[in-house]
Structures are given as structure tokens and as C-alpha cells.
Write a protein that holds these residues in place. Structure first.
Motif, PDB file in Angstrom:
ATOM      1  N   ARG A  43       1.102  -1.512  -0.318  1.00 22.61           N
ATOM      2  CA  ARG A  43      -0.041   0.054  -0.011  1.00 22.61           C
ATOM      3  C   ARG A  43       0.917   1.002   0.179  1.00 22.61           C
ATOM      4  NH1 ARG A  43      -3.736  -1.575   5.030  1.00 22.61           N
ATOM      5  NH2 ARG A  43      -1.879  -2.623   5.726  1.00 22.61           N
ATOM      6  N   ARG A 111       2.442 -10.868   8.571  1.00 22.18           N
ATOM      7  CA  ARG A 111       2.563 -10.604   9.519  1.00 22.18           C
ATOM      8  C   ARG A 111       2.014 -11.663  10.666  1.00 22.18           C
ATOM      9  NH1 ARG A 111       0.853  -8.817  14.293  1.00 22.18           N
ATOM     10  NH2 ARG A 111       1.754  -6.659  14.628  1.00 22.18           N
ATOM     11  N   ASP A 137       5.148  -3.351  15.349  1.00 22.33           N
ATOM     12  CA  ASP A 137       5.202  -2.979  13.964  1.00 22.33           C
ATOM     13  C   ASP A 137       6.673  -1.601  13.816  1.00 22.33           C
ATOM     14  OD1 ASP A 137       2.611  -4.094  13.243  1.00 22.33           O
ATOM     15  OD2 ASP A 137       1.936  -2.564  13.285  1.00 22.33           O
ATOM     16  N   ARG A 140       5.591   1.647  13.146  1.00 24.72           N
ATOM     17  CA  ARG A 140       5.124   2.712  14.301  1.00 24.72           C
ATOM     18  C   ARG A 140       6.317   3.175  14.715  1.00 24.72           C
ATOM     19  NH1 ARG A 140      -0.515   2.079  14.679  1.00 24.72           N
ATOM     20  NH2 ARG A 140      -1.200   0.657  14.274  1.00 24.72           N
ATOM     21  N   ALA A 195      -6.395  -0.655  17.042  1.00 25.97           N
ATOM     22  CA  ALA A 195      -5.281  -1.406  18.248  1.00 25.97           C
ATOM     23  C   ALA A 195      -4.253  -0.823  17.692  1.00 25.97           C
ATOM     24  CB  ALA A 195      -5.526  -2.514  16.949  1.00 25.97           C
ATOM     25  N   THR A 197       0.915  -0.927  17.852  1.00 25.34           N
ATOM     26  CA  THR A 197       1.941  -2.083  19.127  1.00 25.34           C
ATOM     27  C   THR A 197       2.864  -1.233  19.741  1.00 25.34           C
ATOM     28  OG1 THR A 197       3.127  -1.448  17.048  1.00 25.34           O
ATOM     29  CG2 THR A 197       1.370  -3.610  17.091  1.00 25.34           C
ATOM     30  N   THR A 222      -4.201  -9.785  11.443  1.00 23.12           N
ATOM     31  CA  THR A 222      -3.668  -8.025  10.513  1.00 23.12           C
ATOM     32  C   THR A 222      -2.863  -7.896  12.277  1.00 23.12           C
ATOM     33  OG1 THR A 222      -5.437  -7.166  11.082  1.00 23.12           O
ATOM     34  CG2 THR A 222      -5.090  -7.752   9.111  1.00 23.12           C
ATOM     35  N   ASP A 223      -3.151  -8.707  13.109  1.00 18.00           N
ATOM     36  CA  ASP A 223      -2.537  -8.823  14.401  1.00 18.00           C
ATOM     37  C   ASP A 223      -2.123  -9.945  15.494  1.00 18.00           C
ATOM     38  OD1 ASP A 223      -5.212  -8.013  15.792  1.00 18.00           O
ATOM     39  OD2 ASP A 223      -4.719  -6.896  17.276  1.00 18.00           O
ATOM     40  N   LYS A 248       0.971   4.127  12.907  1.00 19.76           N
ATOM     41  CA  LYS A 248       1.588   3.288  10.646  1.00 19.76           C
ATOM     42  C   LYS A 248       1.843   4.175   9.834  1.00 19.76           C
ATOM     43  CE  LYS A 248      -0.613  -0.648  10.364  1.00 19.76           C
ATOM     44  NZ  LYS A 248      -0.592  -0.827   9.206  1.00 19.76           N
TER      45      LYS A 248
HETATM   46  C1  LIG Z   1      -0.599  -4.880  14.051  1.00 19.71           C
HETATM   47  C2  LIG Z   1      -1.234  -3.392  13.332  1.00 19.71           C
HETATM   48  O1  LIG Z   1      -0.609  -2.274  13.278  1.00 19.71           O
HETATM   49  C3  LIG Z   1      -2.860  -3.114  14.679  1.00 19.71           C
HETATM   50  O2  LIG Z   1      -3.425  -1.638  14.336  1.00 19.71           O
HETATM   51  C4  LIG Z   1      -1.842  -4.305  12.436  1.00 19.71           C
HETATM   52  O3  LIG Z   1      -3.225  -4.629  12.390  1.00 19.71           O
HETATM   53  C5  LIG Z   1      -1.057  -3.670  11.317  1.00 19.71           C
HETATM   54  O4  LIG Z   1      -1.678  -4.575  10.304  1.00 19.71           O
HETATM   55  P1  LIG Z   1      -2.855  -3.981   8.993  1.00 19.71           P
HETATM   56  O5  LIG Z   1      -2.800  -4.895   8.090  1.00 19.71           O
HETATM   57  O6  LIG Z   1      -2.340  -2.849   8.283  1.00 19.71           O
HETATM   58  O7  LIG Z   1      -3.979  -3.858   9.390  1.00 19.71           O
END
Ligand SMILES: C[C@](O)(CO)[C@H](O)COP(=O)(O)O
Ligand SMILES: Nc1ccn([C@@H]2O[C@H](COP(=O)(O)OP(=O)(O)OP(=O)(O)O)[C@@H](O)[C@H]2O)c(=O)n1
Length: 290
Positions: A43, A111, A137, A140, A195, A197, A222-223, A248
Motif C-alpha cells: 500500500r 505478518r 510493527d 510505528r 489497535a 503496537t 492482521t495482529d 502506522k
Molecule cells: C498490528 C496493527 O498495527 C494493529 O493496528 C495492524 O493490524 C497491522 O496491519 P494492517 O494490515 O495494516 O492492519
């Protein structure tokens, strides 16, 4: 880089005492930060790995590693990479002399596969079940020390915790109706959080959750919190206060915001400012002596 010997107990009390005597709480178990930097940034720009992009003059992955280097209570860091970024990440780690980074390992396609690779490595290294694992992450970069400290503290009471930021918007849960999305339910806003990290766990807990999840090939969380919530539903996951600045970096549009945060952090870091003043004075004095 030499791998740490996990057979030998980590004397993190000593680390804490040496590095931050006034504030650090002594740890009796290893506190391992896993920095996930094995993503492909589809992305963002797959030809320009976002974890290596500089903000505030520093590669994003370095900001993240440094956050855990700086926390005296973190004993070890594991960095997870892919083949596209490995060489550059390793050379940054060497150049910057990050002393807590024990190993750089390959991640996986998603991930969740990268986290699983880190957990397998830690298990093979013999890390104890009560070790505290903070999974972060790499993208972040501005995670606050309070969030890291809060995560470590939360694991004294809970087996799992996640940094999260209260949603200021009302969140809509949707379902598919043909090609469209329609609203399924609207949770009460005070119960909705975004959410972030690090997401932190006692090693035995996250390992067990991942073992259970590995039997399900259709599971694509995703997490890491979701792995515990879905597979160990009786384990409460504590919320640790996050911040808007713990953003993020997902798309190119995030870079100007990241630059602004970096500038504020650098601009208002009193230690950094004191160091810069000292360097300027030393340079001036050296110039006068010549
Ligand atoms: C783990 C995460 O940062 C929590 O917000 C997030 O889910 C990471 O991946 P995403 O695919 O961009 O949601
Ligand atoms: N296979 C993967 C995928 C993601 N990550 C890491 O997980 C974090 C959050 O992922 P995200 O921002 O979604 O990154 P990408 O997967 O790189 O981006 P995209 O989804 O746009 O491809 C990032 O630090 C990323 O490097 C990882 O270690 N291994």
C-alpha cells in the motif's frame, strides 16, 4: 552479529541498574522486543520498502529499534526482515551499534507468519515461558516509552496486553450485502479502540495461541492480539494507553504527518538539544584552539 545464549539467565536487574537507576523497575525475566520489519509495503510502494524510508533524517526501522534500545527494561531485541531489506537493515544495525539486537531473522508471507518465525526462533533458543514478549510493527516509529513501560507492567497482571488508542469516531461493523457493505452493528464508542503496537504477551501464552491457530489454514489475522482473542478466549487482553503519534506508516500520504511528528520529537527532546549544544560548544572551543 552474535546470537545471545538464551540458556543463561538474563540479569536484567543489572541492565536496569546500569542504564536508568532512577526510573527503571527491575525485571526478573527476559523482556524481548520483536520488531517486525518483513512487510512488503504494497500500500506504500513495493519498490521503496517503507521500513527503510527516512523520516526526520532517520530510517523508520531505526526509530523503532531505538525505542526498545532506549528502554532499560528491555533485555533483547529480535528483528524480523525479508530478503529485500535484510542487507540494509543489518548494515544499519551494525552502523548504529544497537547492542540489544541479538538476531535478525527471516519473516514470512503475512505478518502472522513473521511473528510465528520469531516465536519459533525464541522457542528453539530455549526462552522461558514466563518471558515477556513485546511484538512491534517496525513501521510505528514513534512508540512512546510510556507505551513500552505500560506493556511490560501490564504483563505482571495479565498474560496479554495491547497498546491501543481510544477511537474518537463511532466505529461501524459491517456485513456484505451483494457488492455492497451495510452496517451490521454499532458498538458503543467508549468500548472501541484502535489497535496499535507493541502487543505483549507472556511467551507461553502467545506460543500456545499460535500453536492452536496454526491448525487453521484460513486464519489470516492482521495482529497478534486477535490470535489470543480467537484461540484463547478466556485470556483477557489488557489495554495499554497508546497515542495518536504512535501512527502506522501505511501509505505515502502518511509521510508528511510522520515528518511533523519527527520534527516535534527531535525539537523537544531535551537530551538531544543538550547534546547538540555541547557538540556546538566543543566545536567552537576546538576552532578557537586552532
Ligand atoms: C498490528 C496493527 O498495527 C494493529 O493496528 C495492524 O493490524 C497491522 O496491519 P494492517 O494490515 O495494516 O492492519
Ligand atoms: N509478512 C509481513 C507483513 C508485515 N510485517 C510487518 O508488520 C508491520 C505492519 O504491517 P503493514 O503496515 O501492514 O506492512 P506491510 O505488510 O509491509 O504493508 P502492506 O499490507 O501494505 O503490504 C510492518 O512493520 C511490517 O513490516 C512483517 O513483518 N511481515
Amino acid at each position: 552479529m552474535t546470537e545471545r545464549d538464551y540458556e543463561t539467565a538474563v540479569n536484567t536487574d543489572e541492565v536496569a541498574a546500569n542504564e536508568a537507576p532512577a526510573t527503571a523497575k527491575a525485571q526478573t525475566v527476559p523482556v524481548v522486543a520483536v520488531v517486525l520489519a518483513a512487510g512488503f509495503g504494497t500500500r506504500f510502494d513495493p519498490d521503496n520498502p517503507k521500513q527503510l524510508v527516512s523520516v526526520g533524517g532517520k530510517p523508520i526501522v531505526c526509530w523503532s529499534i531505538e525505542a526498545f534500545e532506549r528502554c532499560a527494561r528491555v533485555s533483547d531485541i529480535v528483528v524480523v526482515v525479508n530478503s529485500k531489506v535484510r542487507e540494509e537493515v543489518e548494515s544499519l544495525i551494525d552502523q548504529q551499534g544497537y547492542g540489544k539486537v541479538r538476531v535478525v531473522i527471516d519473516g514470512g508471507a503475512e505478518r502472522v507468519d513473521s511473528t510465528a518465525a520469531a516465536l519459533d526462533m525464541l522457542a528453539a533458543a530455549g526462552i522461558p515461558g514466563n518471558a515477556k514478549i513485546l511484538i512491534h510493527d517496525a513501521v510505528r516509529p514513534f512508540v512512546a516509552q510510556q507505551a513500552i513501560d505500560g506493556s511490560i507492567d501490564a504483563l505482571d497482571q495479565f498474560k496479554a496486553a495491547t497498546v491501543a488508542y481510544a477511537s474518537t469516531d463511532t466505529v461501524l461493523l459491517t456485513r456484505d450485502l451483494g457488492d455492497l457493505k451495510v452496517v451490521k452493528s454499532v458498538p458503543d464508542r467508549p468500548n472501541t479502540f484502535r489497535a496499535q503496537t507493541p502487543q505483549s504477551f507472556r511467551f507461553a501464552t502467545i506460543r500456545q495461541a499460535y500453536d492452536l491457530a496454526s491448525a487453521d489454514p484460513d486464519f489470516h489475522p492482521t495482529d497478534d492480539t486477535r490470535v489470543v482473542v480467537d484461540y484463547l478466549p478466556d485470556v483477557p487482553v489488557a489495554i495499554v494507553s497508546g497515542a495518536e503519534t504512535n501512527m502506522k506508516i501505511t501509505t505515502l500520504e502518511d509521510i508528511p504527518t510522520a515528518e511533523r511528528i519527527a520534527e516535534q520529537l527531535e525539537g523537544f527532546d531535551p537530551k538531544e538539544a543538550a547534546r547538540a549544544r555541547m557538540h556546538a560548544l566543543l566545536a567552537q572551543a576546538a576552532g578557537q584552539m586552532r
